[in-house]
Write a protein that holds these residues in place. Structure first.
Motif, PDB file in Angstrom:
ATOM      1  N   ILE A 173      -3.172 -20.057   5.200  1.00  0.00           N
ATOM      2  CA  ILE A 173      -4.008 -19.374   4.405  1.00  0.00           C
ATOM      3  C   ILE A 173      -5.605 -19.379   4.766  1.00  0.00           C
ATOM      4  O   ILE A 173      -6.077 -18.419   4.911  1.00  0.00           O
ATOM      5  CB  ILE A 173      -4.028 -19.436   2.974  1.00  0.00           C
ATOM      6  N   GLY A 174      -6.010 -20.387   4.870  1.00  0.00           N
ATOM      7  CA  GLY A 174      -7.371 -20.914   5.117  1.00  0.00           C
ATOM      8  C   GLY A 174      -7.918 -20.356   6.459  1.00  0.00           C
ATOM      9  O   GLY A 174      -8.790 -19.812   6.819  1.00  0.00           O
ATOM     10  N   LEU A 175      -6.767 -20.507   7.544  1.00  0.00           N
ATOM     11  CA  LEU A 175      -6.849 -20.319   9.185  1.00  0.00           C
ATOM     12  C   LEU A 175      -7.143 -18.494   8.947  1.00  0.00           C
ATOM     13  O   LEU A 175      -7.930 -18.250   9.774  1.00  0.00           O
ATOM     14  CB  LEU A 175      -5.803 -20.679   9.770  1.00  0.00           C
ATOM     15  N   LEU A 176      -6.336 -17.896   8.210  1.00  0.00           N
ATOM     16  CA  LEU A 176      -6.307 -16.530   8.431  1.00  0.00           C
ATOM     17  C   LEU A 176      -7.517 -15.969   7.816  1.00  0.00           C
ATOM     18  O   LEU A 176      -8.267 -14.836   8.191  1.00  0.00           O
ATOM     19  CB  LEU A 176      -5.177 -15.725   7.677  1.00  0.00           C
ATOM     20  N   GLY A 222       3.919 -19.947   9.564  1.00  0.00           N
ATOM     21  CA  GLY A 222       3.745 -19.773  11.120  1.00  0.00           C
ATOM     22  C   GLY A 222       2.434 -19.888  11.631  1.00  0.00           C
ATOM     23  O   GLY A 222       2.138 -20.410  12.689  1.00  0.00           O
ATOM     24  N   TYR A 223       1.423 -19.143  10.828  1.00  0.00           N
ATOM     25  CA  TYR A 223       0.204 -19.103  11.257  1.00  0.00           C
ATOM     26  C   TYR A 223      -0.472 -20.611  11.226  1.00  0.00           C
ATOM     27  O   TYR A 223      -1.322 -20.802  12.085  1.00  0.00           O
ATOM     28  CB  TYR A 223      -0.491 -18.192  10.422  1.00  0.00           C
ATOM     29  N   GLY A 224      -0.356 -21.196  10.240  1.00  0.00           N
ATOM     30  CA  GLY A 224      -0.782 -22.602  10.123  1.00  0.00           C
ATOM     31  C   GLY A 224      -0.417 -23.525  10.999  1.00  0.00           C
ATOM     32  O   GLY A 224      -1.265 -24.222  11.747  1.00  0.00           O
ATOM     33  N   LEU A 225       0.779 -23.279  11.700  1.00  0.00           N
ATOM     34  CA  LEU A 225       1.176 -24.029  12.682  1.00  0.00           C
ATOM     35  C   LEU A 225       0.632 -23.853  14.018  1.00  0.00           C
ATOM     36  O   LEU A 225       0.430 -24.620  15.010  1.00  0.00           O
ATOM     37  CB  LEU A 225       2.889 -24.127  12.768  1.00  0.00           C
ATOM     38  N   SER A 226      -0.031 -22.550  14.140  1.00  0.00           N
ATOM     39  CA  SER A 226      -0.518 -22.364  15.044  1.00  0.00           C
ATOM     40  C   SER A 226      -2.068 -22.732  15.408  1.00  0.00           C
ATOM     41  O   SER A 226      -2.556 -22.593  16.666  1.00  0.00           O
ATOM     42  CB  SER A 226      -0.876 -20.432  15.306  1.00  0.00           C
ATOM     43  N   SER A 227      -2.554 -23.452  14.420  1.00  0.00           N
ATOM     44  CA  SER A 227      -3.833 -24.143  14.639  1.00  0.00           C
ATOM     45  C   SER A 227      -3.717 -25.254  15.497  1.00  0.00           C
ATOM     46  O   SER A 227      -2.642 -25.822  15.860  1.00  0.00           O
ATOM     47  CB  SER A 227      -4.406 -24.759  13.063  1.00  0.00           C
ATOM     48  N   VAL A 228      -4.949 -25.290  16.140  1.00  0.00           N
ATOM     49  CA  VAL A 228      -5.082 -26.231  17.448  1.00  0.00           C
ATOM     50  C   VAL A 228      -4.837 -27.711  16.990  1.00  0.00           C
ATOM     51  O   VAL A 228      -4.598 -28.465  17.724  1.00  0.00           O
ATOM     52  CB  VAL A 228      -6.360 -25.932  18.295  1.00  0.00           C
ATOM     53  N   LYS A 229      -5.200 -27.755  15.419  1.00  0.00           N
ATOM     54  CA  LYS A 229      -5.174 -29.125  14.919  1.00  0.00           C
ATOM     55  C   LYS A 229      -3.664 -29.489  14.916  1.00  0.00           C
ATOM     56  O   LYS A 229      -3.558 -30.755  14.902  1.00  0.00           O
ATOM     57  CB  LYS A 229      -5.914 -29.193  13.731  1.00  0.00           C
ATOM     58  N   TYR A 230      -2.670 -28.768  14.973  1.00  0.00           N
ATOM     59  CA  TYR A 230      -1.242 -29.176  14.756  1.00  0.00           C
ATOM     60  C   TYR A 230      -0.551 -29.055  15.953  1.00  0.00           C
ATOM     61  O   TYR A 230       0.720 -28.791  15.786  1.00  0.00           O
ATOM     62  CB  TYR A 230      -0.791 -28.543  13.391  1.00  0.00           C
ATOM     63  N   ILE A 232       1.302 -12.312  15.491  1.00  0.00           N
ATOM     64  CA  ILE A 232       0.166 -12.761  14.804  1.00  0.00           C
ATOM     65  C   ILE A 232      -0.488 -13.713  15.890  1.00  0.00           C
ATOM     66  O   ILE A 232      -1.421 -13.747  16.444  1.00  0.00           O
ATOM     67  CB  ILE A 232       0.272 -13.151  13.435  1.00  0.00           C
ATOM     68  N   THR A 233       0.677 -14.765  16.324  1.00  0.00           N
ATOM     69  CA  THR A 233       0.040 -15.966  16.893  1.00  0.00           C
ATOM     70  C   THR A 233       0.233 -15.930  18.533  1.00  0.00           C
ATOM     71  O   THR A 233      -0.411 -16.781  18.955  1.00  0.00           O
ATOM     72  CB  THR A 233       0.848 -17.299  16.342  1.00  0.00           C
ATOM     73  N   LYS A 234       1.130 -15.035  18.952  1.00  0.00           N
ATOM     74  CA  LYS A 234       1.424 -14.990  20.415  1.00  0.00           C
ATOM     75  C   LYS A 234       2.080 -16.282  20.898  1.00  0.00           C
ATOM     76  O   LYS A 234       2.155 -16.488  22.254  1.00  0.00           O
ATOM     77  CB  LYS A 234       0.093 -14.903  21.252  1.00  0.00           C
TER      78      LYS A 234
END
Length: 419
Positions: A264-267, A313-321, A96-98
């Motif tokens: 959840i919000g990012l997806l 895992g997807y939440g951690l991929s946010s540029v904010k984090y 998902i996140t690459k």
């Protein structure tokens, strides 16, 4: 092979972790029943709700293939399934996140989550079930991300197989149907996938009815009226159930719960279709598990926990984090959190009382620490005619039957106490 090197390394890391912490003696719960079934070596022929057809028969297959003792064959199945599931969490998040660091972090967070870790340390069906559910989720993710249509068919294959392990997975059927609806333009693959799933699902009922069992036998049980009791709860009880489910969530994912919510919000913003499919799956599993009135309902959250780990895992991929990358190693400290919680609880009067009450099977360490080595065994408890302060009649009955079977094979009571 190089593409999956990290997943392979994760597999062996958690294979070692789970083996080191695995039970020393057959624990309390349903464990003795599963080991007894493998020891008898008679393949299950009916897929009723409590038989866990594929799990039970896989244990026998491993025992026959390797020559391992029933206990060790069961241990291998549970531990290997657990380690493989952790590796799959990594693969799904990476797909998902690459990015690798957040995929590794999510894998460690899930691998160390209490409910999953505990079930990787005992003889239970749930890690094996999680393995197939994870393959189902991986197939859907690859269909969305990589646009490989073969995964549309594989999604139905894996979910269909999972139903032969645990009937709870019928809660994931709406997610599969919505997934197939989204890929309806790929008519050949979508229709083939639906037909394959229908065949696998209907075969459960056909097998049972061919042996004179009722149509309902695949999804109901004569061992208790748990669904009926769940539906009769008062509003106050339902609120307590909901609060308890939040406690389970926090205890499993600690500070990483925040990143799960963020994911959840990012997806939702980036891939609405994939979000909707996983949201429906998560909502149905979480809702059922929250209000299902059984003493060990925490295990029914596991398919939801997989989804939440993916969200972490997807939440951690946010540029904010992205700056959190250099602190992601704190996931390795999760085991210390369980030790801290255990000792903190024992400082309270209620904690001490609960520890005393539950001492017959290990006290509060049984409930707050995921590892099970040096545990109290149900066989020694039964042989020594010990008495528990609460009814465990079914466990004792299963233990007595297993003890008699082992004695018929030449085991002494002293030898059995060690199992």
């Amino acid at each position: 092979m190089k593409k999956y090197l990290s997943a392979i390394v994760l597999f062996f890391i958690f294979l070692g972790i789970y083996y080191i912490g695995s039970f020393t003696k057959i624990p309390f719960g349903d464990c003795v029943g599963f080991v007894l079934f493998v020891e008898k070596g008679e393949f299950e022929t009916a897929a009723v709700s409590t038989s866990h057809f594929l799990y039970a028969n896989t244990g026998i297959f491993i025992k026959n293939l390797t020559g391992l003792h029933a206990i060790e064959a069961s241990r291998f199945l549970v531990i290997a399934s657990g380690a493989a599931t952790v590796a799959l969490i990594y693969v799904i998040v990476k797909t998902i996140t690459k990015t690798q660091w957040n995929a590794i972090t999510a894998a460690f967070v899930f691998g160390f989550s209490f409910s999953f870790w505990r079930n990787a340390e005992i003889v239970e069906v749930y890690t094996y079930n999680c393995l197939w559910v994870s393959l189902f989720f991986l197939s859907m993710v690859k269909a969305f991300i990589e646009k490989k249509n073969i995964h549309i068919i594989l999604s139905s294959l894996f979910l269909g197989i999972s139903l032969w392990i645990h009937i709870q997975n019928i809660l994931l059927i709406p997610a599969l149907l919505l997934f197939l609806f989204y890929f309806r333009k790929e008519k050949h693959y979508a229709y083939s996938s639906f037909i394959l799933f229908a065949l696998l699902f209907s075969s459960l009922f056909i097998l049972n009815m061919s042996q004179g069992l009722s149509f309902r036998s695949s999804y109901s049980s004569d061992q208790g009226k748990w669904i009926e009791d769940s539906l009769q709860q008062t509003p106050v009880q339902l609120v307590k159930d909901l609060l308890q489910s939040f406690i389970y969530l926090i205890y499993n994912f600690n500070i990483f719960t925040f990143f799960g919510i963020t994911g959840i919000g990012l997806l939702y913003k980036t891939n609405r279709k994939m979000f909707t499919v996983f949201f429906i799956a998560a909502l149905l599993v979480y809702g059922f598990s929250t209000f299902y009135l059984v003493s060990d309902n925490y295990v029914f959250f596991l398919p939801f926990n997989i989804i939440f780990a993916l969200s972490i895992g997807y939440g951690l991929s946010s540029v904010k984090y992205t700056s959190f990358k250099k602190f992601s190693w704190i996931c390795l400290l999760i085991p210390l959190g369980y030790v801290f919680a255990y000792h903190t609880v024992l400082l309270t009067e209620k904690g001490k009382d609960a520890d005393t009450f539950k001492k017959y099977k290990g006290g509060m360490s049984y409930y707050l620490l995921p590892w099970m080595n040096n545990n109290v065994g149900i066989l020694e408890f039964t042989i020594d005619h010990k008495v528990s302060p609460e009814p465990i009649n079914s466990m004792i009955a299963g233990a007595k039957e297993y003890i008699m079977l082992l004695k018929s094979k030449g085991y002494t009571e002293d030898e059995i106490r060690k199992l």
